[in-house]
Design an enzyme around this catalytic site. Structure first.
Site, PDB file in Angstrom:
ATOM      1  N   GLY A  60       0.856  -1.183   0.000  1.00 48.86           N
ATOM      2  CA  GLY A  60       0.000   0.000   0.000  1.00 48.86           C
ATOM      3  C   GLY A  60       0.889   1.228   0.000  1.00 48.86           C
ATOM      4  O   GLY A  60       2.025   1.183   0.502  1.00 48.86           O
ATOM      5  N   GLY A  61       0.391   2.312  -0.571  1.00 48.60           N
ATOM      6  CA  GLY A  61       1.164   3.559  -0.601  1.00 48.60           C
ATOM      7  C   GLY A  61       2.546   3.326  -1.189  1.00 48.60           C
ATOM      8  O   GLY A  61       2.685   2.750  -2.274  1.00 48.60           O
ATOM      9  N   ASP A  62       3.571   3.752  -0.463  1.00 51.49           N
ATOM     10  CA  ASP A  62       4.944   3.552  -0.947  1.00 51.49           C
ATOM     11  C   ASP A  62       5.653   2.473  -0.140  1.00 51.49           C
ATOM     12  O   ASP A  62       6.864   2.511   0.024  1.00 51.49           O
ATOM     13  CB  ASP A  62       5.730   4.872  -0.909  1.00 51.49           C
ATOM     14  N   GLU A  63       4.891   1.519   0.386  1.00 49.28           N
ATOM     15  CA  GLU A  63       5.463   0.443   1.185  1.00 49.28           C
ATOM     16  C   GLU A  63       5.411  -0.878   0.413  1.00 49.28           C
ATOM     17  O   GLU A  63       4.363  -1.255  -0.116  1.00 49.28           O
ATOM     18  CB  GLU A  63       4.696   0.303   2.501  1.00 49.28           C
TER      19      GLU A  63
END
Lengths: 384, 241
Positions: B142-145
């Site tokens: 998710g996101g930048d993970e």
């Protein structure tokens, strides 16, 4: 309302003879094969027999006369009303793009106090029925029932005929307005086709031409499903898999569309009604039994409005899709038989197999052009 | 008499009342042919529909288990892969979980817009794919993970090498739509020992990797840390770029 029926065949002429007809009739509605109607004599004979009547009719692949389904025939009914007035209007459509304007003009011409319904017949090849009805309903408003059908031809898609107080001709749209409190209309419009398979999105279309579903040529989808049956000779094979199209913005608004032509160069398909981009579609499949049940449903809906059914005369106008006949084959008459069994006993039934049925449905009160449906409108007058 | 046959008889009856048997047989044969054609159409339609629904099911499964932007497995798919890896680890091999978080990614989104941010994430995903071995799992959480599961022999040195490689590769400059971008990556690593059932638990490993990632962020970013419960503040070799 008093109703007289007549039919003409090359073998027997008019049966019964027009000589003894009710010359005070107000309205004559007729349907006939193009071969029969191309000769203006038939219109002239009806005009002579009913000198004061408005006469409206069209060509058809098949004509409905009770339980009978005939090809080279003309069927007609003459109606004399007790407490109803009528008005007729007609427009020529020389270009398909003018269809909506023609509908608007007809709606405006017929809109008057007491308007209860508009019966419309239009050239099923030259006129864009969806646009015509949109214009007509837009001008007439939500009150009047708009019903009728798109004239058809035997099988060659060459020309169809529509007439309004004249010998029938190409490119015409004819309409009758019914006025007054006495006249009553009850209607049923059902397809009997079942959607199957996944839902797809119309990603490229224009008017009644469909190019892409989910970004892929619609032609490829039909090519897979029709297999060896695929023919580019126009129309017929694709009819066995019509489309159910539904608006993403109006839940419950669904219309059936039948292919008129499948072209493989370039890849596109022409339908007997508009195919709006962004709408959802599913393939539909029908068999004779399901379509016949559909006809019974339509007749039940049409017959349900008359609390004194069977005690007074009524006219059941039946407009069924030419594609249904193709699927039902020799069993086509069964849909007329079951419809007749569900309608009031005294209802006289005539109609035709069309290139588009104009009617509202139980799910959507606005009239639209449908394909692959059977539309039945029962017409009668209330007594004082 | 069946209603269809009755109609056929009516049609085949001459005005004299005599039955035209040839005509009747033609009607009957035509009715059989109509029924045959309908049966073939129905069979073909059902077969093709089944194929289409199976294909659609496969596409939906892919969508359900993959990140629509990068094409990497998503968190749901990662959980399934991690469970399978844990099951294999219990048979002897250990496994490592690496959590990867971009540094300064928010600044890209805020200054250049989400479209650039999305393009950058796709490039990051490509670099991660290139950095791992066949058999390792890379997922976007998710996101930048992002997360990586690694299993096998020499796990500690292999995972530490991978962490170093990821930090190094993701920190190299990006050129997207003609614009050069510089972001970094921080990595937290956790190990599960195959013989230690208690330590080989997906949620536990993710929690430990997250803890290590937090340390990497706190201690300067653009580096990696392993989870060490006995000496949580031990600093590993810094790998700043």
């Amino acid at each position: 309302v008093l109703i007289e029926e007549s039919r003409w065949t090359a073998q027997a002429g008019w049966q019964p003879s027009l000589a003894l007809r009710d010359d005070a009739a107000h309205l004559v509605i007729y349907f006939g094969s193009r071969r029969v109607l191309e000769c203006a004599d038939r219109y002239d004979e009806m005009r002579a027999a009913y000198p004061h009547a408005r006469i409206i009719g069209c060509s058809a692949t098949r004509c409905i006369d009770g339980d009978a389904l005939d090809e080279d025939v003309l069927v007609a009914v003459a109606l004399r009303f007790a407490g109803t007035t009528i008005a007729m209007t007609c427009r020529r459509v020389t270009e398909r793009a003018h269809s909506r304007a023609a509908g608007t003009a007809i709606g405006e011409a017929l809109t008057a106090p007491g308007l209860r319904a508009i019966f419309v017949l239009a050239d099923g090849l030259r006129v864009d029925g969806s646009e015509l009805v949109a214009g007509l309903c837009g001008a007439a408003g939500v009150g009047p029932l708009v019903f009728g059908g798109m004239a058809s031809d035997p099988r060659d898609y060459r020309a169809v005929l529509v007439g309004a107080d004249c010998a029938p001709e190409n490119g015409a749209v004819a309409a009758i307005g019914f006025y007054g409190d006495a006249i009553q209309f009850t209607n049923g419009c059902v397809s009997g086709w079942d959607p199957f398979g996944p839902s797809r999105r119309i990603t490229r279309s224009k008017g009644n031409v469909l190019y892409d579903l989910d970004g892929k040529p619609a032609y490829e989808l039909y090519r897979r499903y029709l297999g060896d049956e695929l023919s580019t000779r126009a129309a017929s094979d694709g009819v066995v898999f019509p489309l159910q199209i539904s608006s993403p913005h109006e839940p419950g608004r669904m219309v059936v569309r039948a292919p008129l032509a499948i072209d493989d160069e370039p890849l596109f398909m022409t339908f007997a009604g508009n195919i709006p981009q962004g709408w959802n579609v599913r393939l539909m499949r029908g068999n004779a039994d399901r379509l016949i049940f559909g006809a019974a449903d339509a007749a039940r809906q049409a017959g349900a409005g008359d609390m004194r059914a069977g005690e007074r005369a009524s006219l059941a106008l039946i407009v069924s899709c030419a594609g249904r006949h193709q699927v039902m084959g020799q069993r086509t008459e069964e849909e007329l038989e079951v419809a007749g069994a569900e309608l009031p006993r005294a209802a006289k039934r005539i109609g035709f197999y069309s290139f588009g049925e104009i009617a509202p449905t139980a799910h959507h009160s606005f009239s639209e052009v449908h394909n692959q449906t059977i539309s039945i409108t029962n017409i009668f007058e209330l007594e004082d | 008499v069946h209603r269809l046959l009755q109609r056929q008889i009516t049609r085949a009856t001459r005005p004299s009342g005599e039955l035209d048997l040839d005509m009747l047989l033609r009607f009957v044969e035509a009715a059989y042919l109509e029924a045959d054609v309908d049966r073939v159409r129905t069979d073909r339609a059902m077969l093709l529909t089944c194929e289409e629904m199976e294909q659609l099911n496969a596409e939906l499964l892919t969508l359900a288990h993959h990140d629509a932007l990068t094409g990497l497995p998503n968190r749901l798919s990662f959980a399934a892969s991690a469970m399978a890896a844990v099951a294999r680890a219990s048979e002897g091999d250990g496994l490592a979980v690496l959590l990867v978080d971009l540094d300064r990614f928010k600044a890209v989104n805020d200054t250049l817009g989400h479209a650039m941010g999305d393009a950058l994430l796709c490039e990051v995903a490509a670099r991660l794919r290139a950095a791992v071995r066949d058999g390792d799992t890379v997922a976007r959480m998710g996101g930048d993970e992002f997360a990586i599961i690694q299993a096998g022999l020499d796990l500690h040195s292999s995972a530490e090498n991978l962490a170093r490689r990821v930090v190094h590769r993701l920190s190299a400059p990006y050129v997207i739509r003609g614009i050069e971008l510089a972001v970094g990556a921080s990595v937290g690593v956790a190990f599960g020992a195959g013989h230690d059932v208690d330590s080989c638990n997906v949620d536990l490993l993710l929690g430990q990797a997250d803890h290590a990632l937090y340390r990497a962020k706190r201690e300067g970013r653009c580096t990696w840390r392993t989870y060490e419960p006995d000496s949580p503040h031990t600093t590993h070799e810094m790998d700043r770029r």
